[in-house]
Design a protein around this motif. Structure first.
Motif, PDB file in Angstrom:
ATOM      1  N   GLN A  43      -9.909  18.864  13.341  1.00 58.28           N
ATOM      2  CA  GLN A  43      -9.626  19.987  14.236  1.00 58.28           C
ATOM      3  C   GLN A  43     -10.910  20.639  14.732  1.00 58.28           C
ATOM      4  O   GLN A  43     -11.025  21.026  15.897  1.00 58.28           O
ATOM      5  CB  GLN A  43      -8.757  21.014  13.504  1.00 58.28           C
ATOM      6  N   LEU A  44     -11.889  20.743  13.835  1.00 57.26           N
ATOM      7  CA  LEU A  44     -13.163  21.383  14.190  1.00 57.26           C
ATOM      8  C   LEU A  44     -14.182  20.383  14.726  1.00 57.26           C
ATOM      9  O   LEU A  44     -15.264  20.775  15.167  1.00 57.26           O
ATOM     10  CB  LEU A  44     -13.741  22.094  12.964  1.00 57.26           C
ATOM     11  N   ASP A  45     -13.846  19.110  14.625  1.00 53.42           N
ATOM     12  CA  ASP A  45     -14.713  18.038  15.102  1.00 53.42           C
ATOM     13  C   ASP A  45     -16.090  18.114  14.444  1.00 53.42           C
ATOM     14  O   ASP A  45     -17.128  18.007  15.096  1.00 53.42           O
ATOM     15  CB  ASP A  45     -14.851  18.100  16.635  1.00 53.42           C
ATOM     16  N   THR A  46     -16.093  18.332  13.114  1.00 50.78           N
ATOM     17  CA  THR A  46     -17.353  18.371  12.381  1.00 50.78           C
ATOM     18  C   THR A  46     -17.095  18.057  10.921  1.00 50.78           C
ATOM     19  O   THR A  46     -15.974  18.242  10.418  1.00 50.78           O
ATOM     20  CB  THR A  46     -18.039  19.748  12.499  1.00 50.78           C
ATOM     21  N   GLN A  47     -18.112  17.597  10.212  1.00 49.00           N
ATOM     22  CA  GLN A  47     -17.987  17.296   8.790  1.00 49.00           C
ATOM     23  C   GLN A  47     -18.307  18.535   7.972  1.00 49.00           C
ATOM     24  O   GLN A  47     -19.353  19.166   8.158  1.00 49.00           O
ATOM     25  CB  GLN A  47     -18.940  16.158   8.411  1.00 49.00           C
ATOM     26  N   LEU A  48     -17.400  18.909   7.078  1.00 48.02           N
ATOM     27  CA  LEU A  48     -17.568  20.116   6.278  1.00 48.02           C
ATOM     28  C   LEU A  48     -18.158  19.829   4.895  1.00 48.02           C
ATOM     29  O   LEU A  48     -18.765  20.708   4.291  1.00 48.02           O
ATOM     30  CB  LEU A  48     -16.217  20.829   6.112  1.00 48.02           C
ATOM     31  N   PHE A  49     -17.969  18.601   4.403  1.00 49.79           N
ATOM     32  CA  PHE A  49     -18.470  18.228   3.088  1.00 49.79           C
ATOM     33  C   PHE A  49     -19.226  16.903   3.156  1.00 49.79           C
ATOM     34  O   PHE A  49     -18.858  16.014   3.928  1.00 49.79           O
ATOM     35  CB  PHE A  49     -17.320  18.076   2.081  1.00 49.79           C
TER      36      PHE A  49
END
Length: 304
Positions: A43-49
């Motif tokens: 959804q955010l189009d990014t890696q969080l971890f």
């Protein structure tokens, strides 16, 4: 659009740095937690971890989201409390953070009188050294933090302060110590003293460390304790000397089981205050608690 449920799952993984522990905390399956986090990343189009085998670490965007998520949760809690207070005046919650020393010497009297004025309020006390208390106030997990004001402005100006009192640090020694018999500190023997100090992460330890650096007397392997009572007992036994404020040892000083001596050279003062998040408007209950703390502090500092 982000939803609170997904943010809660993400924040739990971030705080535990483990999908397994997060699943156990939330009473969910690990696959459900992994699915929610993956969905949020898409959804955010990014890696969080960063996933490294069984361990995980937050990425830069992940740290940003965790900071914002904590503020969202705090805002939701505040909204719920505001509704409760509107529907049931006099009912509410006050979350207080304070150093262990403040918890022991300052908070009890203030809370006793606060309870008389707001009997329906729920109270939560979170002990922690000043740097930790400041962080929790800034992130919104506690409402008021009794702490030592930092010498420099916190990053981003996240906190504002309601001053309580100022104290001065001095050496605490046994009555049998040579300094006690002389009635003053011998600078020449400072380097030979075994120090018993409050925990390294505290604002007080940092102030003491700066003082010794200015005196060109390095701290050599000090004993660190998280309890002022334990520190005082070790000093009584002659196992070292400490640096504390007079008011912390008032009973012992009046009985002369301990002796307090001013620090030679530059004075080391601390400013105690109640921290709140910048821009926060204090409720009537919070204003009352601040006032009660000021009264308790005034009584504490008499002859202290």
């Amino acid at each position: 659009m982000l939803d609170a449920h997904s943010l809660k799952i993400f924040a739990t993984v971030a705080e535990n740095l483990s999908f397994t522990r997060a699943a156990e905390t939330l009473f969910l399956t690990q696959s459900a937690v992994s699915h929610q986090v993956a969905s949020l990343e898409r959804q955010l189009d990014t890696q969080l971890f960063e996933r490294r085998g069984r361990s995980v670490e937050l990425t830069g965007p992940g740290r940003v989201l965790l900071d914002r998520a904590r503020k969202v949760f705090a805002a939701i809690d505040e909204a719920a409390e505001a509704v409760k207070q509107a529907s049931q005046p006099g009912l509410g919650r006050l979350r207080i953070g304070a150093s262990p020393t403040a918890c022991q010497y300052l908070v009890p009297e203030s809370l006793r009188e606060f309870r008389e004025s707001f009997p329906l309020y729920s109270l939560a006390i979170t002990p922690g050294d000043s740097p930790i208390v400041g962080e929790r106030v800034a992130e919104g997990s506690i409402d008021l933090g009794i702490m030592i004001r930092p010498d420099s402005r916190d990053r981003g100006g996240r906190l504002q302060y309601h001053d309580l009192f100022e104290d001065e640090l001095g050496f605490l020694v046994s009555p049998l110590h040579p300094w006690a018999r002389a009635g003053k500190v011998d600078r020449r023997t400072m380097v030979d003293q075994r120090m018993v100090l409050y925990s390294r992460g505290s604002a007080t330890y940092r102030a003491v460390e700066r003082y010794f650096l200015k005196m060109k007397t390095p701290l050599r392997d000090p004993i660190e304790l998280g309890s002022m009572e334990a520190i005082k007992e070790l000093v009584k036994l002659g196992l070292g000397i400490s640096v504390i404020a007079k008011w912390v040892a008032r009973p012992e000083l009046s009985q002369r089981s301990l002796i307090w001596l001013p620090l030679p050279g530059q004075k080391v003062r601390r400013r105690w205050a109640i921290a709140v998040a910048t821009g926060k408007s204090l409720s009537l209950a919070e204003q009352t608690f601040v006032g009660l703390c000021r009264s308790a502090a005034a009584n504490l500092m008499i002859d202290g």
